[in-house]
Design a protein around this motif. Structure first.
Motif, PDB file in Angstrom:
ATOM      1  N   ASP A   1      45.074-104.086 -92.156  1.00 23.87           N
ATOM      2  CA  ASP A   1      44.429-102.906 -91.931  1.00 23.87           C
ATOM      3  C   ASP A   1      45.217-101.669 -92.263  1.00 23.87           C
ATOM      4  N   THR A   2      46.376-101.455 -91.781  1.00 23.50           N
ATOM      5  CA  THR A   2      47.374-100.515 -92.232  1.00 23.50           C
ATOM      6  C   THR A   2      47.763-100.312 -93.759  1.00 23.50           C
ATOM      7  N   ASN A   3      47.892-101.525 -94.675  1.00 17.88           N
ATOM      8  CA  ASN A   3      48.335-101.346 -96.083  1.00 17.88           C
ATOM      9  C   ASN A   3      47.697-100.576 -96.621  1.00 17.88           C
ATOM     10  N   LEU A   4      48.196 -99.987 -97.525  1.00 18.09           N
ATOM     11  CA  LEU A   4      47.696 -99.128 -98.684  1.00 18.09           C
ATOM     12  C   LEU A   4      47.882 -99.570 -99.976  1.00 18.09           C
ATOM     13  N   GLY A   5      47.358 -99.221-101.122  1.00 16.59           N
ATOM     14  CA  GLY A   5      47.752 -99.610-102.308  1.00 16.59           C
ATOM     15  C   GLY A   5      47.542 -98.742-103.558  1.00 16.59           C
ATOM     16  N   ILE A   6      48.571 -98.808-104.463  1.00 12.30           N
ATOM     17  CA  ILE A   6      48.466 -97.903-105.635  1.00 12.30           C
ATOM     18  C   ILE A   6      48.655 -98.753-106.791  1.00 12.30           C
ATOM     19  N   MET A   7      47.461 -98.695-107.727  1.00  7.98           N
ATOM     20  CA  MET A   7      47.699 -99.367-109.000  1.00  7.98           C
ATOM     21  C   MET A   7      47.773 -98.561-110.056  1.00  7.98           C
ATOM     22  N   VAL A   8      48.809 -98.735-111.271  1.00  4.51           N
ATOM     23  CA  VAL A   8      48.785 -97.913-112.263  1.00  4.51           C
ATOM     24  C   VAL A   8      48.602 -98.726-113.595  1.00  4.51           C
ATOM     25  N   ASP A   9      47.872 -98.221-114.359  1.00  2.00           N
ATOM     26  CA  ASP A   9      47.626 -98.527-115.737  1.00  2.00           C
ATOM     27  C   ASP A   9      47.809 -97.397-116.724  1.00  2.00           C
ATOM     28  N   ALA A  10      47.219 -97.474-117.882  1.00  2.00           N
ATOM     29  CA  ALA A  10      47.292 -96.574-118.727  1.00  2.00           C
ATOM     30  C   ALA A  10      46.545 -95.041-118.265  1.00  2.00           C
ATOM     31  N   TYR A  11      45.430 -95.377-118.013  1.00  2.00           N
ATOM     32  CA  TYR A  11      44.465 -94.083-117.423  1.00  2.00           C
ATOM     33  C   TYR A  11      43.677 -94.147-116.077  1.00  2.00           C
TER      34      TYR A  11
ATOM     35  N   SER B   1      43.550 -84.486-104.208  1.00  2.00           N
ATOM     36  CA  SER B   1      42.539 -85.360-104.272  1.00  2.00           C
ATOM     37  C   SER B   1      43.066 -86.755-103.525  1.00  2.00           C
ATOM     38  N   ALA B   2      44.437 -86.954-103.840  1.00  2.00           N
ATOM     39  CA  ALA B   2      45.091 -88.015-103.080  1.00  2.00           C
ATOM     40  C   ALA B   2      44.903 -87.921-101.763  1.00  2.00           C
ATOM     41  N   TYR B   3      45.338 -86.909-101.196  1.00  2.00           N
ATOM     42  CA  TYR B   3      45.463 -86.468 -99.745  1.00  2.00           C
ATOM     43  C   TYR B   3      44.154 -86.591 -99.217  1.00  2.00           C
ATOM     44  N   MET B   4      42.986 -85.896 -99.846  1.00  2.00           N
ATOM     45  CA  MET B   4      41.624 -85.670 -99.190  1.00  2.00           C
ATOM     46  C   MET B   4      40.816 -87.053 -99.109  1.00  2.00           C
TER      47      MET B   4
ATOM     48  N   ASN C   1      37.586 -89.965 -97.012  1.00  2.00           N
ATOM     49  CA  ASN C   1      36.877 -91.240 -97.416  1.00  2.00           C
ATOM     50  C   ASN C   1      37.668 -92.510 -96.811  1.00  2.00           C
ATOM     51  N   ASN C   2      38.890 -92.414 -96.112  1.00  2.00           N
ATOM     52  CA  ASN C   2      39.480 -93.525 -95.712  1.00  2.00           C
ATOM     53  C   ASN C   2      39.753 -94.356 -96.824  1.00  2.00           C
ATOM     54  N   ALA C   3      40.087 -93.969 -98.019  1.00  2.00           N
ATOM     55  CA  ALA C   3      40.463 -94.643 -99.230  1.00  2.00           C
ATOM     56  C   ALA C   3      41.729 -95.560 -98.793  1.00  2.00           C
ATOM     57  N   ARG C   4      41.781 -96.766 -99.278  1.00  2.00           N
ATOM     58  CA  ARG C   4      43.005 -97.481 -98.877  1.00  2.00           C
ATOM     59  C   ARG C   4      43.925 -97.929-100.049  1.00  2.00           C
ATOM     60  N   MET C   5      43.247 -97.333-101.203  1.00  2.00           N
ATOM     61  CA  MET C   5      43.799 -97.719-102.471  1.00  2.00           C
ATOM     62  C   MET C   5      43.539 -96.472-103.501  1.00  2.00           C
TER      63      MET C   5
ATOM     64  N   SER D   1      46.332 -89.274 -93.451  1.00  2.00           N
ATOM     65  CA  SER D   1      45.572 -90.276 -92.533  1.00  2.00           C
ATOM     66  C   SER D   1      44.034 -89.833 -92.374  1.00  2.00           C
ATOM     67  N   TYR D   2      43.114 -90.857 -92.052  1.00  2.00           N
ATOM     68  CA  TYR D   2      41.769 -90.614 -91.996  1.00  2.00           C
ATOM     69  C   TYR D   2      41.382 -89.834 -90.857  1.00  2.00           C
ATOM     70  N   ASP D   3      40.407 -88.657 -91.141  1.00  2.00           N
ATOM     71  CA  ASP D   3      40.144 -88.021 -90.034  1.00  2.00           C
ATOM     72  C   ASP D   3      38.939 -88.526 -89.085  1.00  2.00           C
ATOM     73  N   GLY D   4      38.326 -89.496 -89.608  1.00  2.00           N
ATOM     74  CA  GLY D   4      37.342 -89.951 -88.782  1.00  2.00           C
ATOM     75  C   GLY D   4      36.232 -89.053 -88.599  1.00  2.00           C
ATOM     76  N   GLY D   5      35.660 -89.106 -87.392  1.00  2.00           N
ATOM     77  CA  GLY D   5      34.651 -88.026 -87.029  1.00  2.00           C
ATOM     78  C   GLY D   5      33.315 -88.047 -87.854  1.00  2.00           C
ATOM     79  N   ARG D   6      33.021 -86.833 -88.391  1.00  2.00           N
ATOM     80  CA  ARG D   6      31.987 -86.748 -89.238  1.00  2.00           C
ATOM     81  C   ARG D   6      31.977 -87.595 -90.568  1.00  2.00           C
ATOM     82  N   HIS D   7      33.123 -88.110 -90.853  1.00  2.00           N
ATOM     83  CA  HIS D   7      33.244 -88.627 -92.101  1.00  2.00           C
ATOM     84  C   HIS D   7      33.075 -90.197 -92.228  1.00  2.00           C
ATOM     85  N   GLN D   8      32.937 -90.495 -90.557  1.00  2.00           N
ATOM     86  CA  GLN D   8      32.713 -92.145 -90.610  1.00  2.00           C
ATOM     87  C   GLN D   8      31.601 -92.572 -90.957  1.00  2.00           C
TER      88      GLN D   8
END
Length: 141
Positions: free
Chosen positions: A54-64, A88-91, A96-100, A124-131
């Motif tokens: 649950d705590t892992n995050l991912g970053i995938m890189v290709d051309a676009y 956008s990455a931070y938000m 959105n609790n994006a993990r990747m 970090s995920y803000d939770g609350g109204r975003h859940q």
């Protein structure tokens, strides 16, 4: 928390820059790249490793960045975002609790990519109204 990195042949050079940067910043980095495979297989490897803990995050890189985004969002429970700026990455972590995230090596340069990666992994995920929307996203796919 582990940061899972992946890339195809078009994103491998930038991925190596990010790997070195994140390690220097003190993050636990796991690289699942198989350079002989295309972005679909490498994206699946990143997403599966992210989903392993649950705590892992991912970053995938290709051309676009677009293709890996499409692949990642096909997986149930994976919330991913294609990003090309730090805010956008931070938000996307906070709201959105994006993990990747997916990046395009032909879209962002090295310094911007480092800033994007750092913004994403320190967010970090803000939770609350975003859940409510996160629950809706998790029901999809």
């Amino acid at each position: 928390m582990a940061i899972i990195l992946g890339a195809d042949a078009h994103g491998n050079e930038l991925k190596e820059v990010l790997k070195s940067f994140l390690q220097q910043e003190g993050f636990d980095v796991t690289d699942v790249t198989d350079i002989d495979k295309d972005f679909i297989d490498n994206t699946l490897a990143v997403a599966q490793a992210v989903n392993d803990k649950d705590t892992n995050l991912g970053i995938m890189v290709d051309a676009y960045g677009a293709g890996p985004f499409m692949v990642a969002t096909k997986l149930k429970g994976m919330i991913a975002a294609e990003v090309s700026d730090e805010r956008s990455a931070y938000m996307t972590r906070g709201h959105n609790n994006a993990r990747m995230i997916t990046l395009g090596a032909r879209i962002v340069g090295e310094e911007l990519a480092k800033n994007i990666a750092k913004a994403f992994v320190v967010g970090s995920y803000d939770g609350g109204r975003h859940q409510i929307r996160v629950d809706m996203l998790n029901k999809m796919a």
